[in-house]
Scaffold this motif. Structure first.
Motif, mmCIF file in Angstrom:
data_model
loop_
_atom_site.group_PDB
_atom_site.id
_atom_site.type_symbol
_atom_site.label_atom_id
_atom_site.label_comp_id
_atom_site.label_asym_id
_atom_site.label_seq_id
_atom_site.Cartn_x
_atom_site.Cartn_y
_atom_site.Cartn_z
ATOM 1 N N ALA A 41 0.985 -1.236 0.123
ATOM 2 C CA ALA A 41 -0.013 0.107 0.016
ATOM 3 C C ALA A 41 0.769 1.366 0.046
ATOM 4 C CB ALA A 41 -0.859 -0.052 1.259
ATOM 5 N N ASP A 42 2.104 1.154 0.553
ATOM 6 C CA ASP A 42 2.646 2.226 0.720
ATOM 7 C C ASP A 42 3.877 2.426 -0.799
ATOM 8 O OD1 ASP A 42 4.714 0.319 0.928
ATOM 9 O OD2 ASP A 42 5.570 0.880 2.725
ATOM 10 N N GLY A 43 3.583 1.642 -1.773
ATOM 11 C CA GLY A 43 4.266 1.829 -2.740
ATOM 12 C C GLY A 43 5.393 0.948 -3.047
ATOM 13 N N THR A 44 5.826 0.373 -2.018
ATOM 14 C CA THR A 44 6.916 -0.640 -2.040
ATOM 15 C C THR A 44 6.398 -2.134 -2.646
ATOM 16 O OG1 THR A 44 7.013 -1.069 0.235
ATOM 17 C CG2 THR A 44 8.196 0.857 -0.387
ATOM 18 N N ARG A 45 7.583 -2.786 -2.663
ATOM 19 C CA ARG A 45 7.102 -3.984 -3.052
ATOM 20 C C ARG A 45 7.429 -5.126 -2.089
ATOM 21 N NH1 ARG A 45 5.621 -5.479 -8.084
ATOM 22 N NH2 ARG A 45 6.160 -7.385 -7.856
ATOM 23 N N SER A 473 -0.642 6.971 9.925
ATOM 24 C CA SER A 473 0.796 6.706 9.587
ATOM 25 C C SER A 473 0.716 5.910 8.112
ATOM 26 C CB SER A 473 1.378 5.834 10.676
ATOM 27 O OG SER A 473 0.763 4.520 10.620
ATOM 28 N N ALA A 474 -0.427 5.562 7.723
ATOM 29 C CA ALA A 474 -0.475 4.974 6.208
ATOM 30 C C ALA A 474 -0.061 5.701 5.381
ATOM 31 C CB ALA A 474 -1.971 4.565 6.028
ATOM 32 N N ALA A 475 0.481 5.080 3.957
ATOM 33 C CA ALA A 475 0.805 5.942 2.871
ATOM 34 C C ALA A 475 -0.276 6.800 2.321
ATOM 35 C CB ALA A 475 1.425 4.934 2.026
ATOM 36 N N ASP A 476 -0.074 7.957 1.818
ATOM 37 C CA ASP A 476 -0.919 8.493 1.023
ATOM 38 C C ASP A 476 -1.490 7.962 -0.082
ATOM 39 O OD1 ASP A 476 -0.720 10.846 2.709
ATOM 40 O OD2 ASP A 476 0.879 11.864 1.665
ATOM 41 N N GLY A 477 -2.777 8.249 -0.539
ATOM 42 C CA GLY A 477 -3.477 7.351 -1.667
ATOM 43 C C GLY A 477 -4.464 6.505 -1.167
ATOM 44 N N LEU A 478 -4.686 6.002 0.162
ATOM 45 C CA LEU A 478 -5.809 5.353 0.618
ATOM 46 C C LEU A 478 -6.743 6.216 0.641
ATOM 47 C CD1 LEU A 478 -4.193 2.930 3.295
ATOM 48 C CD2 LEU A 478 -4.634 2.569 0.964
#
Length: 779
Positions: A41-45, A473-478
């Protein structure tokens, strides 16, 4: 119990230790769609590509759902078109297309009848060449077939044709066998300690740092030699997670026993369900036997999940209950997956199918739901024309296109995924399956929401503009959804829903501006994918106050876990209540909230009368309370919280502090806090004690104003009459008594000074004590 041994060696591959899922990257299991962990969800794999299973409806209906549901489209004459790829068996009306993955051998299921005819044979083709296959099990609905796909390239389509005939299909003799029916997967993971539970092992899945190592062996006893190719370290290296998989052919219904042994912990899963746990640090030859398990005849999927550092010493054995030794008629068929694919009908143009990938599953702290992001990709086939694909998950329409995304909650699963493909000719076909997830949780996020823009204390005609602030603290975009309800003092309510997306972890929603006296409550619920992850409410409490604040949060008061706004009264209540001689006061049941009389400089003036007064009063240093925090908003609200520990009291004396005047640059905040505090002290929340407000005298400087004392009051202290009038006005509005030091100090005559450096001198303290005692003893 006779045992077969599992052995493993490790290979040095870098800085970490990984886990290898027996399910495999790019594999489907149990007749389900493939789930491959893609992006977090944070863009990493994620550190690995593990495959997880989409549960399918039991039987061949799940496998052939595409062409069964194709009957939803009306029958029509189809112009001549050529199947692609070419059709190899003319008498077969349908075929199953399965892409070759990592497994050289895999299982598929085909129906036992096609139309009105039984299926008499199954033929498998790789391009134009026929491949070997074997029917290993047949039941009333489906036949399970072992496919030899060694000649196929990865991602090449393998074509399976159920051929109708006069005789019904039966399981054949072992003319085709998988020479290595045990499949394993190992991956290095973080840490050296053994996982204590299966949940801990799944957490280690998220800490893998190398690519998975896949292998196949003929039996458990040959595992040791297989692992020597990847382990080149020693016992100080990190652990490896190891998954082993095979399919056992159980010939008849009955009760069976399974056992595990070894130094490392191990977990046995049967058809995806944990059935046996073997603890760590046991002797090599000590077995852990499970309970008798009733198994129906057919193929049963067996997995062993374990950990190793240098060698796998896990043993696995099975036997029929009540019989000695290993059950020799329960044999391993293959370690490959039970695969599904796209069903195609020769008399139709469009054939619906879909694949899916899962991203990194995550949760929010305090929320039980796990959120799984999915990406669905169209794998439909349409011969001779184009097609449009429409998607639906449950009752939710996802739109159309070759690829769509959705985030599902595990509490909603299994959730049906429906795919409808429609050709330009109007012909349509549908495919449906169920989505499940049993993989690890990769991240846990914090999320909070609170209200700002509302004061802790105010008057009814004050205008307020509430703002709901979100922090995560979640990544932006949710995407989030904020539902807000406003309950008005009139009894009506209004609702609104706002879409929220964070920016650097922050978001805010502005509500409508309103008068404080017109609203009773504002409540909100922050949701993500339909699940509530944060909520709160603020209550606007008019006088008489029945709630006593017990905490300060930012610049807001809280009571019982909810935010509260004290809406103070302006209207006069008339003359103060008449009191009898206060016996409780004489007995010492008096609380003195002191903001300027003693000011923390020692109480009493040394005289016997002063000391006696102090022994009878419980003094709370309000100014010290206000100075205990750096933030001005929070500090000035702390006296409201300090009231609760001082209760019960028959009488409360309140001498307000002047710190707020200098901090807030005016008397407005001073008056509102004084009005709210007076309403609180004299109301039912404090059991309606007798309340005395102390009217301040003229000071030379005010505490915290920054001025140097001189012969004349500084510009802040020069407004002493204004402060005195505010105290008297608030006392009049709330119907409480006053102790007038303003007048008494001005008319005391010449003599020892009563104030100095912003504080009462000993003479001033003595005069104040005398006046307070006199008021307490008066009617």
């Amino acid at each position: 119990m006779e045992a077969l041994r599992l052995r493993c060696v490790q290979r040095r591959t870098g800085a970490g230790v990984g886990f290898l899922s027996a399910s495999g990257s790019g594999r489907s299991q149990g007749g389900g769609l493939t789930l491959r962990l893609a992006g977090c969800a944070d863009g990493t794999r994620p550190g690995m590509e593990s495959a997880y299973r989409f549960a399918q409806p039991k039987g061949w209906l799940a496998a052939v759902a595409s062409f069964v549901l194709a009957s939803l489209a009306p029958a029509q004459e189809v112009p001549a078109f050529r199947p692609k790829p070419a059709w190899n068996v003319a008498e077969a009306p349908s075929r199953l297309i399965v892409e070759k993955a990592d497994d050289d051998f895999f299982l598929v299921q085909v129906p036992v009848t096609v139309g009105d005819q039984p299926v008499a044979a199954v033929r498998v083709f790789i391009a134009t060449n026929e491949a070997a296959s074997r029917v290993v099990w047949v039941d009333a609905a489906a036949a399970t077939v072992l496919v030899d796909a060694r000649d196929a390239r990865r991602a090449q389509g393998v074509k399976i044709y159920p051929v109708p005939g006069a005789a019904r299909l039966v399981a054949g003799p072992p003319s085709l066998t998988d020479p290595a029916p045990l499949r394993g997967c190992a991956r290095r993971t973080a840490g050296m300690d053994f996982p204590a539970t299966l949940a801990d092992l799944r957490t280690l899945e998220t800490r893998c740092d190398t690519k998975p190592e896949w292998f196949t062996v003929a039996e458990f006893g040959k595992l040791g030699t297989s692992f020597k190719s990847w382990f080149h370290g020693d016992w100080t290296r990190k652990s490896h997670l190891v998954d082993l998989q095979t399919w056992l052919l159980v010939p008849t219904d009955g009760k069976y026993l399974f056992g595990l042994a070894g130094v490392a912990p191990a977990w046995l899963l049967l058809d995806g369900k944990p059935v046996l746990e073997h603890p760590a640090n046991q002797p090599y030859d000590k077995w852990t036997a499970g309970q008798e398990l009733p198994l129906s005849a057919g193929l049963r999927r067996v997995q062993v999940r374990t950990v190793c550092r240098q060698e796998i010493d896990t043993g696995l054995a099975w036997k029929r209950a009540g019989e000695p030794g290993v059950a020799t008629n329960v044999v391993m068929i293959t370690g490959g997956d039970l695969r599904t694919g796209r069903w195609e009908r020769r008399d139709r143009r469009v054939h619906a199918f879909a694949t899916a990938e899962s991203g990194c599953a995550y949760r929010f702290a305090g929320v039980r739901d796990v959120f799984v992001p999915f990406t669905f990709e169209d794998a439909s086939s349409c011969w001779g024309t184009n097609h449009v694909t429409r998607w639906q998950v449950g009752h939710r329409e996802l739109g159309e296109g070759a690829k769509v995304s959705a985030t599902l909650r595990t509490s909603e699963m299994p959730e049906p995924l429906s795919v409808r493909a429609q050709a330009q000719s109007g012909e349509a076909a549908a495919y449906e399956t169920e989505l499940t997830y049993d993989g690890p949780v990769w991240s846990e996020y914090e999320v909070t929401s609170r209200i700002t823009g509302v004061p802790a204390v105010c008057y009814a005609d004050d205008r307020v503009h509430p703002i709901i602030r979100v922090r995560t603290s979640a990544a932006d975009g949710l995407a989030y959804e904020l539902s807000t309800e406003i309950q008005w003092a009139s009894g009506q309510s209004s609702n609104r829903v706002d879409r929220v997306v964070t920016d650097k972890g922050w978001a805010r929603v502005y509500l409508a501006e309103m008068e404080a006296g017109s609203v009773a409550r504002v409540s909100w619920s922050l949701r993500h994918c339909g699940a509530e992850i944060s909520q709160g409410r603020v209550r606007f409490v008019p006088e008489p106050f029945e709630v006593l604040p017990d905490a300060v949060s930012g610049e807001t008061l809280k009571a019982g876990g909810e935010f509260v706004v004290l809406v103070a009264s302006k209207a006069s209540r008339g003359e103060p209540a008449m009191w009898d001689t206060d016996e409780d006061a004489v007995a010492g049941n008096v609380v003195f909230l002191d903001g300027f009389v003693y000011a923390g400089e020692g109480m009493g003036n040394g005289q016997a009368e002063g000391r006696a007064a102090q022994e009878r009063w419980r003094v709370v240093d309000v100014r010290a309370v206000e100075q205990s925090e750096a933030a001005s908003g929070m500090a000035l609200l702390l006296p409201f919280v300090a009231v609760k520990p001082a209760l019960p009291a028959a009488a409360i004396i309140y001498a307000p502090s002047f710190l707020g005047v200098s901090r807030e640059g005016g008397t407005a905040g001073f008056e509102r806090r004084l009005a709210a505090m007076t309403g609180l002290l004299s109301g039912p929340a404090c059991a309606r004690p007798r309340v005395l407000l102390v009217v301040p005298p003229v000071f030379d400087v005010l505490t915290g104003c920054g001025c140097e004392p001189g012969d004349a009051p500084c510009r802040h202290a020069a407004e002493a009459r204004t402060y005195a009038e505010i105290v008297v006005r608030v006392a009049d509005a709330h119907g409480v008594e006053t102790v007038d030091l303003f007048t008494a100090f001005r008319t005391a005559g010449a003599g020892e000074p009563l104030v100095r450096n912003g504080m009462l001198t000993p003479a001033g303290v003595a005069l104040a004590e005398t006046l307070i005692e006199k008021k307490l003893r008066s009617l």
